[in-house]
Every structure is written in C-alpha cells, then in structure tokens.
Enzyme design. Structure first.
Site, PDB file in Angstrom:
ATOM      1  N   LYS A   1       9.836  -7.933  -1.578  1.00 11.17           N
ATOM      2  CA  LYS A   1       9.896  -6.704  -0.768  1.00 11.17           C
ATOM      3  C   LYS A   1       8.525  -6.401  -0.175  1.00 11.17           C
ATOM      4  CE  LYS A   1       9.661  -2.542  -2.890  1.00 11.17           C
ATOM      5  NZ  LYS A   1       8.611  -1.637  -2.385  1.00 11.17           N
ATOM      6  N   ASN A   2       7.469  -6.469  -1.007  1.00 11.40           N
ATOM      7  CA  ASN A   2       6.149  -6.037  -0.557  1.00 11.40           C
ATOM      8  C   ASN A   2       5.415  -7.076   0.285  1.00 11.40           C
ATOM      9  OD1 ASN A   2       6.681  -3.635  -1.723  1.00 11.40           O
ATOM     10  ND2 ASN A   2       5.351  -3.926  -3.504  1.00 11.40           N
TER      11      ASN A   2
ATOM     12  N   CYS B   1       4.974  10.741  -2.901  1.00 13.23           N
ATOM     13  CA  CYS B   1       6.233  10.323  -3.518  1.00 13.23           C
ATOM     14  C   CYS B   1       6.094  10.639  -5.005  1.00 13.23           C
ATOM     15  CB  CYS B   1       6.484   8.833  -3.293  1.00 13.23           C
ATOM     16  SG  CYS B   1       5.362   7.804  -4.216  1.00 13.23           S
TER      17      CYS B   1
ATOM     18  N   ARG C   1      -0.460   9.525  -2.450  1.00 12.91           N
ATOM     19  CA  ARG C   1      -0.382   8.346  -1.560  1.00 12.91           C
ATOM     20  C   ARG C   1      -1.008   8.635  -0.189  1.00 12.91           C
ATOM     21  NH1 ARG C   1       3.950   5.229  -3.535  1.00 12.91           N
ATOM     22  NH2 ARG C   1       2.998   3.438  -2.513  1.00 12.91           N
TER      23      ARG C   1
ATOM     24  N   ASP D   1       2.694  -2.155 -10.725  1.00 11.82           N
ATOM     25  CA  ASP D   1       4.152  -2.213 -10.536  1.00 11.82           C
ATOM     26  C   ASP D   1       4.880  -2.804 -11.728  1.00 11.82           C
ATOM     27  OD1 ASP D   1       4.183  -2.879  -6.939  1.00 11.82           O
ATOM     28  OD2 ASP D   1       3.781  -1.091  -8.132  1.00 11.82           O
TER      29      ASP D   1
ATOM     30  N   ARG E   1      16.435   0.191  -3.535  1.00 17.54           N
ATOM     31  CA  ARG E   1      15.365   0.001  -2.542  1.00 17.54           C
ATOM     32  C   ARG E   1      14.623  -1.305  -2.778  1.00 17.54           C
ATOM     33  NH1 ARG E   1      11.553   5.030  -1.701  1.00 17.54           N
ATOM     34  NH2 ARG E   1      10.702   3.382  -0.413  1.00 17.54           N
TER      35      ARG E   1
HETATM   36  C1  EPZ Z   1       1.320  -1.022  -2.371  1.00 19.98           C
HETATM   37  O1  EPZ Z   1       1.353   0.364  -2.110  1.00 19.98           O
HETATM   38  C2  EPZ Z   1       2.713  -1.381  -2.849  1.00 19.98           C
HETATM   39  N1  EPZ Z   1       3.681  -1.106  -1.770  1.00 19.98           N
HETATM   40  C3  EPZ Z   1       3.037  -0.571  -4.102  1.00 19.98           C
HETATM   41  O2  EPZ Z   1       4.315  -0.994  -4.559  1.00 19.98           O
HETATM   42  C4  EPZ Z   1       1.990  -0.886  -5.170  1.00 19.98           C
HETATM   43  O3  EPZ Z   1       2.242  -0.098  -6.305  1.00 19.98           O
HETATM   44  C5  EPZ Z   1       0.585  -0.585  -4.629  1.00 19.98           C
HETATM   45  O4  EPZ Z   1       0.370  -1.327  -3.399  1.00 19.98           O
HETATM   46  C6  EPZ Z   1      -0.515  -0.963  -5.607  1.00 19.98           C
HETATM   47  O5  EPZ Z   1      -0.431  -2.328  -5.897  1.00 19.98           O
HETATM   48  C7  EPZ Z   1       3.793  -2.002  -0.763  1.00 19.98           C
HETATM   49  O6  EPZ Z   1       3.105  -3.012  -0.705  1.00 19.98           O
HETATM   50  C8  EPZ Z   1       4.817  -1.675   0.295  1.00 19.98           C
HETATM   51  P1  EPZ Z   1      -2.493   1.242  -2.295  1.00 19.98           P
HETATM   52  P2  EPZ Z   1       0.122   1.051  -1.302  1.00 19.98           P
HETATM   53  O7  EPZ Z   1      -2.843   1.656  -0.908  1.00 19.98           O
HETATM   54  O8  EPZ Z   1      -0.472   0.086  -0.361  1.00 19.98           O
HETATM   55  C9  EPZ Z   1      -5.067   5.164  -3.008  1.00 19.98           C
HETATM   56  C10 EPZ Z   1       6.501  -0.689  -5.310  1.00 19.98           C
HETATM   57  O9  EPZ Z   1       6.932  -0.239  -6.380  1.00 19.98           O
HETATM   58  N2  EPZ Z   1      -5.224   5.193  -1.534  1.00 19.98           N
HETATM   59  O10 EPZ Z   1      -2.936  -0.092  -2.773  1.00 19.98           O
HETATM   60  O11 EPZ Z   1       0.604   2.370  -0.777  1.00 19.98           O
HETATM   61  C11 EPZ Z   1      -3.627   5.374  -3.439  1.00 19.98           C
HETATM   62  O12 EPZ Z   1      -3.336   6.754  -3.531  1.00 19.98           O
HETATM   63  C12 EPZ Z   1       5.367  -0.007  -4.598  1.00 19.98           C
HETATM   64  O13 EPZ Z   1       6.937  -1.737  -4.744  1.00 19.98           O
HETATM   65  C13 EPZ Z   1      -5.974   6.207  -0.946  1.00 19.98           C
HETATM   66  O14 EPZ Z   1      -6.492   7.100  -1.630  1.00 19.98           O
HETATM   67  O15 EPZ Z   1      -0.914   1.327  -2.479  1.00 19.98           O
HETATM   68  C14 EPZ Z   1      -3.605   4.681  -4.780  1.00 19.98           C
HETATM   69  O16 EPZ Z   1      -4.112   5.571  -5.759  1.00 19.98           O
HETATM   70  C15 EPZ Z   1       4.972   1.279  -5.301  1.00 19.98           C
HETATM   71  N3  EPZ Z   1      -6.114   6.218   0.409  1.00 19.98           N
HETATM   72  C16 EPZ Z   1      -4.585   3.522  -4.604  1.00 19.98           C
HETATM   73  O17 EPZ Z   1      -5.393   3.861  -3.484  1.00 19.98           O
HETATM   74  C17 EPZ Z   1      -5.561   5.251   1.215  1.00 19.98           C
HETATM   75  O18 EPZ Z   1      -5.740   5.299   2.451  1.00 19.98           O
HETATM   76  C18 EPZ Z   1      -3.907   2.173  -4.318  1.00 19.98           C
HETATM   77  O19 EPZ Z   1      -2.964   2.398  -3.298  1.00 19.98           O
HETATM   78  C19 EPZ Z   1      -4.793   4.229   0.596  1.00 19.98           C
HETATM   79  C20 EPZ Z   1      -4.654   4.216  -0.774  1.00 19.98           C
END
Ligand code: EPZ
Length: 429
Positions: A22-23, A129, A134, A317, A409
């Site tokens: 998915k990701n 969420c 996020r 995850d 999902r």
């Molecule tokens: C990706 O989400 C994945 N989703 C998530 O999988 C996964 O948990 C996550 O990466 C961490 O590995 C997809 O790839 C579609 P991040 P993402 O940006 O990119 C903070 C699932 O279950 N942050 O790496 O949204 C954020 O709040 C999903 O399949 C900021 O502060 O995660 C978090 O604390 C859930 N500002 C941390 O960084 C930003 O601009 C990591 O988030 C971006 C992120």
C-alpha cells in the site's frame, strides 16, 4: 458497518500470497502525474486506499484503467494484484478536495507532482487522524525552498511555481511522504536538489526506481542523502509494486501469536530485518527463501521489548501487532513509540481481551498472560485493527471486532487469507 467475528485458539498453518505494498503504491500512483505518457503498474493491491487515490486522480483528468491480473484457477483471488494504467496527458484540475483528502491523508502526495507538472496545486490539508496530528509542514518547507509560492488558507495548501528550482533541503525529522513528495517535485525542477535527512524506507526506493525508469536522474535513494538532477520531462514506464512488508510482518505476527507454522509467498525478507530479528527473539524459527518467508512458532513466545524508529530500525507500523504478541508472551516487554504521539489506541481494546498493559506517555509495559478471553472490541486505525485481529485469533472464545473499515484500507482480503491459514473468521454485518 461490517464486523469481523473470530473464534480464537487455532494455530495458523499453510500458505498465503503477500500483496503489493500500500505505502509503495500510493506515492507511485501520484508519480504518473509527472508525465504526459501512460504509466502502468502491476501487482497493485486491491485496497480501499488505492480506490480512493484512483478516484482522486480521475477527478483531476487522469485516465485510469484497471484490470485484475488473471489468477491461476484454484488459487484464491487475494494476493494477485491488479494492473493499473494511468494517463495524465489530460490533467486539467490540479485540486485535491477536502471530502476526498479527509478520508486518506496520503492524498498529500499529489502536491509535489502537481506543482512540478502543472505549476500549481490546491490540496486540502489532510488534518489529523487517530494516531496523531500528522502535520505536513516539512512538505511545505521543502517546496517553498524550491521556489514555490505557498499560501495555507481555508484549510487548503495553495502552491504555485512557474518552474521549481533545485535546492538543498533538510527535513527537521525523517518523513516518509515528505521525502517522497519532495523527490517527485525535484524530478522536473531546474538544476540539482539534495534532500538531507531523507527517509530510507524501501517504499522510497521503490518510488525512486520507478521515477528513474521514467527518465528521472536520482541517486542515493535508500540512504539519508538523495540527489536529484531535474530534467525537462519524464516519459512513461511499467513498474511492479514491491511486496507489502507490513502485511508480511502482520501475518508473521499472527502465526507467531497462535503458535502456528506458515509460508508467505511473494514476500521479501530483506526489508524486514528489524522485525525478523525481534520475531526470532520471541523464539520463532524463520527461514527466508528467495521470494517467500517461513515461520514456525515455539510453544510459548518470549516477550520482546521494542523501540520504534525510522527505517531500518523497528517500524512504527508493526508496533501494535507486537503488542498483541507481548500480551500472551512469557515475561514483561517495554514498548516505546517514538514516531507518533498517540499510537497506543489498541492497548485499551487489548485490555478488554484480558491483556495486562500499562501506558506511561509513549511507553507501554506489557506483561504476558497465559491466555486472552474473547470480547467485543473496536478498531480505531489500520494497524490497531490488525493488532485486535491477532489478539482475537489467540483469545479463547469469540471476539467481535467493530469498525473494520479501517482494516479494509490496508489489508487485501484479510479474512480470506486468514481463513486459508485455518482461522475461524468471518465478516458479519
Ligand atoms: C508514512 O506516513 C506511512 N504512510 C505511515 O503508514 C507510517 O506510519 C509513517 O510513514 C512512518 O513510517 C504512507 O507511507 C502512506 P511521516 P507519513 O511523515 O509519511 C512528523 C500505515 O499504517 N511529521 O514519516 O505521514 C509526523 O507527525 C501508515 O500504513 C511532521 O511533523 O509519516 C510523525 O510524527 C500510518 N511534519 C513523523 O514526522 C511533516 O511535515 C513521521 O511522519 C511530516 C511529518
């Protein structure tokens, strides 16, 4: 609303096929926006999030064709991905509306490609969420550094750039979709872009491989510094989606928790080292084949402590699934969640099944019990739901899981695959 009814206590055994990731698929589908030529993806998983993304792209003027790959007679449909071709020649609406983005945060991944290809984008802020706020400030910071004019108003990100310029970008924290958005945008920028502190996840590498096949000039993906030389245009390509490492890890945990023995085909062990290490620490025997993984569980699991962190460390995850394992393992585990601020929602539901869990901030202390008791529980987010399914497979008696749209999902044909492994599980209205 659909529910899952599980009669627990059956060790899983047998073989299932792992679906496309998915990701990896979500950013890859957005990459098609970067070119006027058709891009074809194979092994695309049949998931609600994929359907949402295809609808989002179609309302932008992208032509979407999707056909199920022929599955050999006798094999169950789940696991044989679809072939999807996207043709963005007719891109005519660079808008991702709120009503679509609110159901799937990954919609933010159209932002970079739209600014790079169309010179503008209006993307609804994804909003939070269940697992956290996020924010997308790093996506915005990076595009601004590349010369985009960005205003955030009325809940939308408005971005505009005649042509993005290559820049040296440094994200404040490792962000997976942030890295992916900026890497896609940089492909068509003027000059070189360097992304420091880049995410190293295998899905980032899968995206980079596809972009290179489309004519992009990228080096360093998989490491924490990615270099992109902008080009004037990208062309079409065909790309096979990589196997879903989190789906793989989830089925390995289900087999481990139920004391079973399974073989997962189409799975790749190379992207799961941290998870496989921890499963071996629980006492499981794991054999990695060329494109399959086998697991045999011990009579009783040993509790394992984990600390989530960006790849290649233990993935956030997989935290919820390991909490279900620790709920029935021998000993006490200390589980630290360092990525998201609210990713223990599954704990209170596991406690309803009899688990002994204490939460203190971003740390959970889990003391294994010899058994869990079936009950009605509620899913809150995708991976929390998977954790409840694993616990239900172990618990004595029946477990009814509500709000399983979260599961649909991200897990293709979950109840069919688990039933193929011998589980007593069915979907009820
Ligand atoms: C990706 O989400 C994945 N989703 C998530 O999988 C996964 O948990 C996550 O990466 C961490 O590995 C997809 O790839 C579609 P991040 P993402 O940006 O990119 C903070 C699932 O279950 N942050 O790496 O949204 C954020 O709040 C999903 O399949 C900021 O502060 O995660 C978090 O604390 C859930 N500002 C941390 O960084 C930003 O601009 C990591 O988030 C971006 C992120």
């Amino acid at each position: 609303m659909d529910k899952l009814l599980i009669a627990g206590g059956i060790p899983l055994s047998g073989e299932v096929a792992i679906s496309g990731a998915k990701n990896a698929a979500l950013p890859l589908l957005c990459a098609a926006l970067l070119t006027k030529e058709p891009v074809t993806f194979t092994n695309v998983p049949h998931l609600n999030d994929i359907g949402t993304m295809l609808k989002l792209l179609a309302q932008m003027g992208v032509r979407v064709t999707r056909e199920a790959e022929k599955v050999p007679a006798g094999t169950h449909s789940a696991g044989a991905g679809d072939t999807v071709t996207l043709d963005a020649a007719g891109l005519n609406n660079a808008v991702a509306p709120y009503e679509m983005v609110k159901t799937m945060r990954a919609s933010i991944l159209v932002l970079g490609p739209l600014v790079a290809r169309a010179g503008e984008a209006r993307v609804s802020l994804p909003g939070g969420c269940a697992i956290g706020a996020r924010p997308v400030d790093q996506h915005i910071k990076g595009l601004t550094a590349m010369g985009a004019e960005i205003a955030v108003e009325h809940g939308y990100v408005h971005a505009r750039a005649a042509r993005l310029k290559g820049a040296r970008l440094f994200t404040d924290m490792v962000t997976v979709t942030g890295t992916e958005n900026l890497m896609m945008a940089a492909c068509l920028a003027q000059g070189e872009t360097v992304i420091e502190n880049a995410a190293r996840e295998p899905e980032v590498v899968d995206l980079a491989n596809c972009l290179v096949a489309m004519g992009a000039r990228i080096s360093g993906a998989g490491g924490d510094v990615i270099r992109i030389q902008g080009v004037d245009a990208l062309h079409g390509a065909t790309h096979r989606i990589m196997p879903d490492r989190i789906e793989t890890g989830t089925y390995l945990c289900a087999a481990a928790a139920t004391g079973g023995e399974v073989r997962l085909t189409g799975a790749s062990a190379t992207s799961l080292d941290a998870v496989i290490d921890k499963l071996m620490d629980t006492g499981c025997e794991i054999i990695a084949e060329r494109d399959a993984i086998r697991l045999r569980a011990p009579p009783r699991l040993t509790a394992v402590s984990i600390r989530t962190a960006p790849y290649p460390a233990f993935p956030t995850d997989m935290q919820a699934q390991f909490m279900a394992i620790n709920a029935v393992a021998e000993g006490t585990a200390v589980m630290r969640e360092t990525i998201f601020e609210n990713r223990f929602m599954h704990a209170v539901e596991l406690i309803r099944l009899g688990a002994d869990i204490k939460i203190d901030g971003n740390t959970a202390f889990v003391t294994g019990r010899p058994k869990l008791d079936g009950a009605t529980v509620m899913a809150t987010d995708l991976r929390a739901s998977a954790s409840l399914v694993i616990a239900g497979l172990v618990a004595q008696g029946e477990t009814l899981i509500e709000r399983i749209y979260h599961l649909d999902r991200g897990y293709e044909g979950l109840e069919h695959k688990l039933a193929a492994l011998g589980a007593d599980i069915r979907r009820v209205k």
